[in-house]
Every structure is written in structure tokens, then in C-alpha cells.
Design a protein around this motif. Structure first.
Motif, PDB file in Angstrom:
ATOM      1  N   PHE A  56       7.575  -4.774   4.794  1.00 50.67           N
ATOM      2  CA  PHE A  56       7.757  -5.432   3.184  1.00 50.67           C
ATOM      3  C   PHE A  56       7.652  -4.175   2.441  1.00 50.67           C
ATOM      4  N   ALA A  57       8.838  -3.171   2.595  1.00 46.14           N
ATOM      5  CA  ALA A  57       8.911  -1.865   2.159  1.00 46.14           C
ATOM      6  C   ALA A  57       8.966  -1.742   0.580  1.00 46.14           C
ATOM      7  N   GLY A  58       9.136  -2.695  -0.096  1.00 46.52           N
ATOM      8  CA  GLY A  58       9.281  -2.724  -1.487  1.00 46.52           C
ATOM      9  C   GLY A  58       9.995  -1.545  -2.234  1.00 46.52           C
ATOM     10  N   SER A  59       9.371  -0.703  -2.982  1.00 45.93           N
ATOM     11  CA  SER A  59      10.067   0.434  -3.401  1.00 45.93           C
ATOM     12  C   SER A  59      10.227   1.863  -2.540  1.00 45.93           C
ATOM     13  N   GLY A  60       9.456   1.425  -1.168  1.00 45.60           N
ATOM     14  CA  GLY A  60       9.603   2.706  -0.080  1.00 45.60           C
ATOM     15  C   GLY A  60       8.472   3.505  -0.170  1.00 45.60           C
ATOM     16  N   THR A  61       7.402   3.087  -0.866  1.00 45.16           N
ATOM     17  CA  THR A  61       6.410   4.420  -0.836  1.00 45.16           C
ATOM     18  C   THR A  61       5.531   4.750   0.381  1.00 45.16           C
ATOM     19  N   THR A  62       5.361   3.536   1.319  1.00 48.85           N
ATOM     20  CA  THR A  62       4.993   3.791   2.441  1.00 48.85           C
ATOM     21  C   THR A  62       5.837   4.828   3.206  1.00 48.85           C
ATOM     22  N   LEU A  63       7.093   4.620   3.211  1.00 49.87           N
ATOM     23  CA  LEU A  63       7.971   5.489   4.000  1.00 49.87           C
ATOM     24  C   LEU A  63       8.123   6.757   3.624  1.00 49.87           C
ATOM     25  N   VAL A  64       7.863   6.886   2.206  1.00 52.67           N
ATOM     26  CA  VAL A  64       8.204   8.204   1.678  1.00 52.67           C
ATOM     27  C   VAL A  64       6.789   9.111   1.997  1.00 52.67           C
ATOM     28  N   ALA A  65       5.669   8.403   2.315  1.00 52.47           N
ATOM     29  CA  ALA A  65       4.537   8.957   2.440  1.00 52.47           C
ATOM     30  C   ALA A  65       4.573   9.369   3.955  1.00 52.47           C
ATOM     31  N   ALA A  66       4.906   8.423   4.872  1.00 57.63           N
ATOM     32  CA  ALA A  66       5.306   8.790   6.139  1.00 57.63           C
ATOM     33  C   ALA A  66       6.077   9.849   6.326  1.00 57.63           C
ATOM     34  N   ASP A  67       7.307  10.028   5.902  1.00 58.19           N
ATOM     35  CA  ASP A  67       8.297  11.023   5.782  1.00 58.19           C
ATOM     36  C   ASP A  67       7.426  12.200   5.507  1.00 58.19           C
ATOM     37  N   LEU A  68       6.867  12.234   4.453  1.00 64.36           N
ATOM     38  CA  LEU A  68       6.188  13.621   3.749  1.00 64.36           C
ATOM     39  C   LEU A  68       5.022  14.012   5.036  1.00 64.36           C
ATOM     40  N   ALA A 115       2.199   2.227  14.613  1.00 64.70           N
ATOM     41  CA  ALA A 115       1.287   1.660  13.553  1.00 64.70           C
ATOM     42  C   ALA A 115       2.291   0.715  12.562  1.00 64.70           C
ATOM     43  N   LEU A 116       1.469  -0.136  11.972  1.00 67.34           N
ATOM     44  CA  LEU A 116       1.906  -1.127  11.086  1.00 67.34           C
ATOM     45  C   LEU A 116       1.247  -0.898   9.723  1.00 67.34           C
ATOM     46  N   ILE A 117       1.847  -0.567   8.658  1.00 67.47           N
ATOM     47  CA  ILE A 117       1.221   0.006   7.606  1.00 67.47           C
ATOM     48  C   ILE A 117       2.028  -0.862   6.292  1.00 67.47           C
ATOM     49  N   THR A 118       1.460  -1.965   5.983  1.00 65.87           N
ATOM     50  CA  THR A 118       2.428  -2.583   4.827  1.00 65.87           C
ATOM     51  C   THR A 118       1.309  -3.187   3.807  1.00 65.87           C
ATOM     52  N   ASP A 119       2.257  -3.596   2.609  1.00 63.56           N
ATOM     53  CA  ASP A 119       1.622  -4.130   1.322  1.00 63.56           C
ATOM     54  C   ASP A 119       2.581  -5.329   1.077  1.00 63.56           C
ATOM     55  N   PRO A 120       2.130  -6.402   1.784  1.00 62.64           N
ATOM     56  CA  PRO A 120       2.787  -7.888   1.777  1.00 62.64           C
ATOM     57  C   PRO A 120       2.713  -8.578   0.425  1.00 62.64           C
ATOM     58  N   PRO A 121       3.384  -9.420  -0.101  1.00 61.98           N
ATOM     59  CA  PRO A 121       3.033 -10.211  -1.109  1.00 61.98           C
ATOM     60  C   PRO A 121       1.624 -10.851  -1.034  1.00 61.98           C
ATOM     61  N   TYR A 122       0.784 -11.188  -2.004  1.00 59.02           N
ATOM     62  CA  TYR A 122      -0.645 -11.717  -1.791  1.00 59.02           C
ATOM     63  C   TYR A 122      -0.516 -12.963  -2.043  1.00 59.02           C
ATOM     64  N   ALA A 123       0.440 -13.548  -2.761  1.00 58.83           N
ATOM     65  CA  ALA A 123       0.259 -15.028  -3.088  1.00 58.83           C
ATOM     66  C   ALA A 123      -1.056 -15.491  -3.805  1.00 58.83           C
ATOM     67  N   SER A 124      -1.319 -14.515  -4.961  1.00 57.62           N
ATOM     68  CA  SER A 124      -2.488 -14.561  -5.397  1.00 57.62           C
ATOM     69  C   SER A 124      -2.344 -14.497  -7.026  1.00 57.62           C
ATOM     70  N   GLY A 125      -3.012 -14.011  -7.650  1.00 59.97           N
ATOM     71  CA  GLY A 125      -2.681 -13.888  -9.193  1.00 59.97           C
ATOM     72  C   GLY A 125      -3.196 -15.137  -9.930  1.00 59.97           C
ATOM     73  N   GLY A 126      -4.208 -15.813  -9.265  1.00 58.57           N
ATOM     74  CA  GLY A 126      -4.840 -16.976 -10.369  1.00 58.57           C
ATOM     75  C   GLY A 126      -5.959 -17.672  -9.236  1.00 58.57           C
ATOM     76  N   VAL A 127      -6.863 -18.508  -9.726  1.00 58.70           N
ATOM     77  CA  VAL A 127      -7.882 -18.957  -9.035  1.00 58.70           C
ATOM     78  C   VAL A 127      -7.119 -20.295  -8.485  1.00 58.70           C
ATOM     79  N   HIS A 128      -6.488 -21.001  -9.487  1.00 61.22           N
ATOM     80  CA  HIS A 128      -5.858 -22.454  -9.021  1.00 61.22           C
ATOM     81  C   HIS A 128      -4.507 -22.112  -8.630  1.00 61.22           C
ATOM     82  N   ALA A 129      -3.821 -23.210  -7.760  1.00 55.69           N
ATOM     83  CA  ALA A 129      -2.687 -23.199  -7.234  1.00 55.69           C
ATOM     84  C   ALA A 129      -1.495 -23.097  -8.257  1.00 55.69           C
ATOM     85  N   PHE A 130      -1.705 -23.784  -9.285  1.00 56.75           N
ATOM     86  CA  PHE A 130      -0.575 -23.672 -10.565  1.00 56.75           C
ATOM     87  C   PHE A 130      -0.541 -22.471 -11.046  1.00 56.75           C
TER      88      PHE A 130
END
Length: 236
Positions: free
Chosen positions: A199-211, A24-39
Motif C-alpha cells: 500500500f505504497a501511497g505516495s511512496g514514502t516507505t520506498l523513498v526511505a528504503a532507498d535512502l 521485510a513487510l513495512i506498510t501503512d494500509p487503509p485503517y477503515a477508521s475515522g469514527g466510533v460508529h459504522a456510519f
């Protein structure tokens, strides 16, 4: 293959992983979001995602400032490598928000996966208020699979909507997801399977998988968050 957290760029690390080795691939990649316009999207994550006047509690992270075309190209590059390392029938779960939902479904299919639907994460009441507008109360999980996905897999039926609030004590990353949410989502993997999070970040997916009894491999580029994840995970 042992449980492993790797410090590095997913685009460099994924080609070194063996083919057909993950369930399985389960990930939370960067969204490149946070605004309507490119700037607006090109500002730092702390500028984009923190409420005005709020104290900065989490470190910034890279790869969140791309425009639409470069973000789609980048998504397709690493997803194609994930396609190579996943076994046939493996589920794929990708977090996204409303702005990048269409792009994420395109990237999934451009990388050769079968798109199967969208699940909803209802963040409940803990969201930024917007007077005279609908609250952005939900984020989304675009999901699919590598080829066919037999109904007889050793995995339960999952709901299409998950209601989990963000709790300060359980938030280890600026865009971190609740551990209880991830414990539910990892169950899409067949029992005894191995889960990949590039894109493990702070590792929450991995912690959940382990649990939940799965084995796992995570990749994280940012040194700060790699250290946070390593501190949260059991020693190999």
C-alpha cells in the motif's frame, strides 16, 4: 529482482510475486477508521480525516470504508499473501490507529505471523485539539515476524517510541507518514534486504528504503498516488 513500483490492487498483484523473496513487510494500509460508529467510518477519507473548514490538499483513496468484519477479512487475505512472499524470520510492520489496534493484531496472527509488540509514533503537537479529552497524539506500529526472529540479525536495536511531527512540505498523501519516521523504521530490515510495501501511497516507505540502502517493491492502486510516488522515486 529490480526496484519496482506496481500500479494495481494488492490482492491481485501479491499472488504474482515470487515466494520467499522479501526480507521485510513495512506498510501503512487503509485503517477503515475515522469514527466510533459504522456510519462515520463509511464516509470518504477527506470527510473523516480533515479538520472542519480545512482546505482539501490531497486526493481521496479507496478501501477505507469497510465495517469491522469485512476489514478483518480483507486484512487477513492480503497478509496471507505477504506471508507467502516473505522469507522466514522477516519482520512485519503495520501502521494502525487506536480504534483498529485490536483488529490489526488479530489480522496479523490470523495470517500466520508471530505478533511481537507495538511501537508508538508520537506525532508531537501537530494534532487536532479535543477540549476536555486526551489528544489522539499517537498512532501505532503493530509488528511481528514470519516465524522465528534470531537476535543476531544484521539490524540495529530500534526504540519503542518515535517522535516525529508531520511537516506540510513532507506530506504527499492525506495520511502520509514523515520520511524521517520511515527512515528509522525501515532499519528493522536486515542490511541489504528487500522491503515490500503493498500500500505504497505516495511512496514514502520506498523513498526511505532507498535512502537507507535497501531494495524495494511497492504496490499502489490509486492512479493519483501512483503518479506521486513515481515522481518521488529514482528511475529504475
Amino acid at each position: 529482482m529490480k526496484n519496482e513500483l506496481i500500479h494495481g490492487d494488492a490482492l491481485s498483484v501479491l499472488p504474482t510475486l515470487p515466494a520467499n523473496s522479501f526480507d521485510a513487510l513495512i506498510t501503512d494500509p487503509p485503517y477503515a477508521s475515522g469514527g466510533v460508529h459504522a456510519f462515520a467510518r463509511q464516509r470518504s477519507p477527506n470527510e473523516k480525516y480533515m479538520q472542519s473548514g480545512a482546505q482539501q490538499l490531497h486526493a481521496d483513496f479507496p478501501s477505507d470504508e469497510r465495517d469491522q468484519r469485512s476489514h478483518l477479512a480483507w486484512m487477513q487475505l492480503w497478509l496471507a499473501q505477504c506471508n507467502r512472499v516473505l522469507r522466514d524470520g522477516a519482520p512485519v510492520l503495520l501502521f494502525t490507529d487506536w480504534r483498529q489496534l485490536p483488529l490489526t493484531t488479530d489480522a496479523l496472527q490470523c495470517a500466520g505471523f508471530t505478533w511481537r509488540g507495538v511501537a508508538v509514533w508520537d506525532k508531537t503537537g501537530g494534532v487536532r485539539p479535543q477540549r476536555g479529552r486526551f489528544s489522539n497524539q499517537a498512532e501505532y506500529v503493530v509488528w511481528g515476524s514470519k516465524g522465528g526472529m534470531p537476535l543476531g540479525r544484521a539490524a540495529p536495536t530500534l526504540p519503542g517510541v518515535f517522535r516525529e511531527s508531520v511537516r506540510k512540505a513532507d506530506k504527499h498523501h492525506m495520511t502520509g507518514k514523515p520520511t524521517d519516521l520511515m527512515r528509522q523504521l525501515v532499519r528493522i530490515c536486515e542490511q541489504g534486504g528487500r522491503i515490500l510495501d503493498p500500500f505504497a501511497g505516495s511512496g514514502t516507505t520506498l523513498v526511505a528504503a532507498d535512502l537507507e540502502g535497501y531494495s524495494w517493491t511497492g504496490i499502489e492502486m490509486t492512479g493519483h498516488y501512483f503518479d506521486v510516488a513515481r515522481a518521488r522515486l529514482p528511475s529504475p
